[in-house]
Design an enzyme around this catalytic site. Structure first.
Site, PDB file in Angstrom:
ATOM      1  N   LYS A 170      59.465 -32.813 -40.218  1.00 29.77           N
ATOM      2  CA  LYS A 170      58.881 -31.791 -39.361  1.00 29.77           C
ATOM      3  C   LYS A 170      59.816 -30.600 -39.366  1.00 29.77           C
ATOM      4  O   LYS A 170      61.034 -30.722 -39.521  1.00 29.77           O
ATOM      5  CB  LYS A 170      58.647 -32.286 -37.939  1.00 29.77           C
ATOM      6  CG  LYS A 170      59.874 -32.613 -37.104  1.00 29.77           C
ATOM      7  CD  LYS A 170      60.671 -31.468 -36.523  1.00 29.77           C
ATOM      8  CE  LYS A 170      59.797 -30.478 -35.791  1.00 29.77           C
ATOM      9  NZ  LYS A 170      60.661 -29.320 -35.297  1.00 29.77           N
ATOM     10  N   THR A 181      66.230 -26.716 -39.344  1.00 33.15           N
ATOM     11  CA  THR A 181      65.854 -27.438 -38.137  1.00 33.15           C
ATOM     12  C   THR A 181      64.749 -28.400 -38.423  1.00 33.15           C
ATOM     13  O   THR A 181      63.647 -28.003 -38.674  1.00 33.15           O
ATOM     14  CB  THR A 181      65.374 -26.490 -37.090  1.00 33.15           C
ATOM     15  OG1 THR A 181      66.455 -25.674 -36.823  1.00 33.15           O
ATOM     16  CG2 THR A 181      65.010 -27.190 -35.822  1.00 33.15           C
ATOM     17  N   GLU A 261      57.278 -20.435 -39.256  1.00 30.04           N
ATOM     18  CA  GLU A 261      56.525 -19.745 -38.203  1.00 30.04           C
ATOM     19  C   GLU A 261      56.204 -18.294 -38.565  1.00 30.04           C
ATOM     20  O   GLU A 261      57.114 -17.486 -38.792  1.00 30.04           O
ATOM     21  CB  GLU A 261      57.314 -19.780 -36.896  1.00 30.04           C
ATOM     22  CG  GLU A 261      57.410 -21.167 -36.301  1.00 30.04           C
ATOM     23  CD  GLU A 261      58.315 -21.241 -35.086  1.00 30.04           C
ATOM     24  OE1 GLU A 261      58.215 -22.239 -34.351  1.00 30.04           O
ATOM     25  OE2 GLU A 261      59.114 -20.314 -34.873  1.00 30.04           O
ATOM     26  N   ASN A 380      57.619 -16.562 -31.161  1.00 30.28           N
ATOM     27  CA  ASN A 380      58.883 -16.930 -30.534  1.00 30.28           C
ATOM     28  C   ASN A 380      59.192 -16.124 -29.284  1.00 30.28           C
ATOM     29  O   ASN A 380      60.282 -16.236 -28.724  1.00 30.28           O
ATOM     30  CB  ASN A 380      60.015 -16.802 -31.544  1.00 30.28           C
ATOM     31  CG  ASN A 380      59.982 -17.923 -32.550  1.00 30.28           C
ATOM     32  OD1 ASN A 380      60.428 -19.026 -32.272  1.00 30.28           O
ATOM     33  ND2 ASN A 380      59.410 -17.666 -33.724  1.00 30.28           N
ATOM     34  N   SER A 385      59.426 -22.577 -27.476  1.00 25.82           N
ATOM     35  CA  SER A 385      59.114 -23.532 -28.535  1.00 25.82           C
ATOM     36  C   SER A 385      60.386 -24.243 -28.964  1.00 25.82           C
ATOM     37  O   SER A 385      61.475 -23.874 -28.588  1.00 25.82           O
ATOM     38  CB  SER A 385      58.488 -22.801 -29.727  1.00 25.82           C
ATOM     39  OG  SER A 385      59.395 -21.872 -30.272  1.00 25.82           O
TER      40      SER A 385
END
Length: 385
Positions: A170, A181, A261, A380, A385
């Site tokens: 993920k 991340t 993102e 963001n 998040s």
């Protein structure tokens, strides 16, 4: 596909109620053996989440029976209670599976600084244990998503199909070195010990996950685990095995960038002609973190001057008047000055390739990043998040 492609593994993904949305948020991956060898690499951030601190200790033992992963909360910066919650999670899984908590790794992802709802998470562990299946890999991959738009899996088989390496990941935001991340679980049915797993995993992550640099932000929760069941009975050649692990990691790392993102461009930065690999990585990372360049790429502007300015901030060996830069195969900069006509650069497509030649040696490295978009800023800033 995914973590159950290799023999000797079961998995499950369930909705425990950790996420307000009601979407799946807890995964369980179990190694049914006969071997339970394991290795792991974790974030290099000095601020580490409780599950990272726990799992680092578990992996030191060289054996992992199961991994509990949750989305919907990072359990980072939650004080002593956060570590107690991680311990309780491992204990609950150990009880459900009939194993020792000292062989249960835990991984979490989500908002930092918010305690996990243990009244929901612990029953979720029981639910996941009841739903374990050799076909549960995809559900597990779905359950660990946060801002991911798609779940991410990959599989590679060894020569002759004798053994398999599979994995799930993920990650979509806060993507930067120190593993980008992410939470990643890799599995193999090859008969290999913990030492071999550790070497193969560290070599693979150095070349893949550690070279994803989407937004320059390093997580508190990065975890990559490699588990071996030995269920195939095949002892692979180390070179073949290491390449399979690297290939799975490379596939997953590429998927992370592809789902970053708000991104509209995936940018492959290749630095060649470097004096050392370290120089190549430093230069590639500097280019990847140049926000002006990332904005230019979003606007389909082949602004090679911003590449040169990024190179110039590094300590790498080079001469400014020997630098060459290509964008999508067009050498727009030669010898630190104007090269081919920049109007020849076609930037209509999703992938953009930047090549920087330092003319200082024989080493090279590839860094992946993406463009900087209004959608990224919105995603963001509009919510946590």
């Amino acid at each position: 596909m995914s973590v159950t492609a290799a023999k000797g593994f079961t998995a499950a993904g369930v909705a425990a109620g950790i996420k307000d949305s009601g979407q799946p948020d807890l995964a369980l991956v179990v190694n049914t053996g006969p071997s339970r060898a394991a290795a792991g690499v974790f974030t290099s951030n000095r601020v580490k989440a409780a599950p990272v601190l726990w799992s680092e200790q578990v992996v030191k033992g060289g054996a992992v029976t199961a991994v509990v992963l949750n989305s919907g909360g990072a359990n980072a910066c939650t004080g002593p209670k956060g570590f107690q919650d991680t311990h309780a999670t491992a204990e609950r899984a150990a009880e459900a599976l009939g194993h020792s908590a000292g062989e249960i790794a835990v991984a979490s992802t989500g908002l930092i600084g918010v305690p996990l709802p243990m009244d929901k998470l612990l029953p979720g562990v029981d639910l996941a244990a009841a739903e374990l299946s050799p076909h549960g890999g995809e559900k597990a991959a779905i359950a660990i998503k946060t801002t991911d738009t798609v779940h991410k899996t990959a599989v590679v088989t060894g020569p002759g199909g004798a053994w398999t390496v599979g994995g799930m990941a993920k990650g979509a935001g806060m993507l930067a070195p120190g593993l980008a991340t992410m939470l990643v679980v890799l599995t193999t049915d090859a008969d290999v010990d913990a030492g071999v797993l550790d070497k193969a995993l560290r070599d693979a992550t150095r070349q893949t996950f550690d070279r994803v640099d989407s937004d320059g932000c390093m997580s508190t929760n990065d975890t990559v685990l490699l588990l071996a069941s030995g269920a195939s009975g095949a002892a692979p050649d180390y070179g073949d095995f290491a390449e399979a692990v690297r290939a799975v990691c490379d596939d997953l790392a590429r998927q992370l960038i592809g789902d970053a993102e708000g991104a509209s461009k995936d940018i492959r930065i290749e630095v060649v002609g470097a004096a050392t690999e370290q120089d190549a990585v430093e230069v590639g990372r500097s280019i990847a973190r140049n926000n002006l360049l990332k904005c230019a790429i979003h606007g389909e502007d082949p602004n090679w001057g911003r590449v040169l300015s990024a190179i110039g901030t590094t300590s790498a060996a080079f001469e400014p008047d020997e630098l060459d830069v290509a964008i999508n195969g067009v050498w727009v900069c030669r010898d630190g000055a104007v090269g081919e006509d920049r109007d020849l650069v076609d930037m209509r497509f999703r992938e953009v390739a930047i090549t920087a030649d330092l003319h200082a040696g024989e080493q090279s490295a590839v860094i992946w990043t993406n463009d900087l978009t209004a959608e990224y800023v919105h995603e963001n800033s509009a919510y946590s998040s």
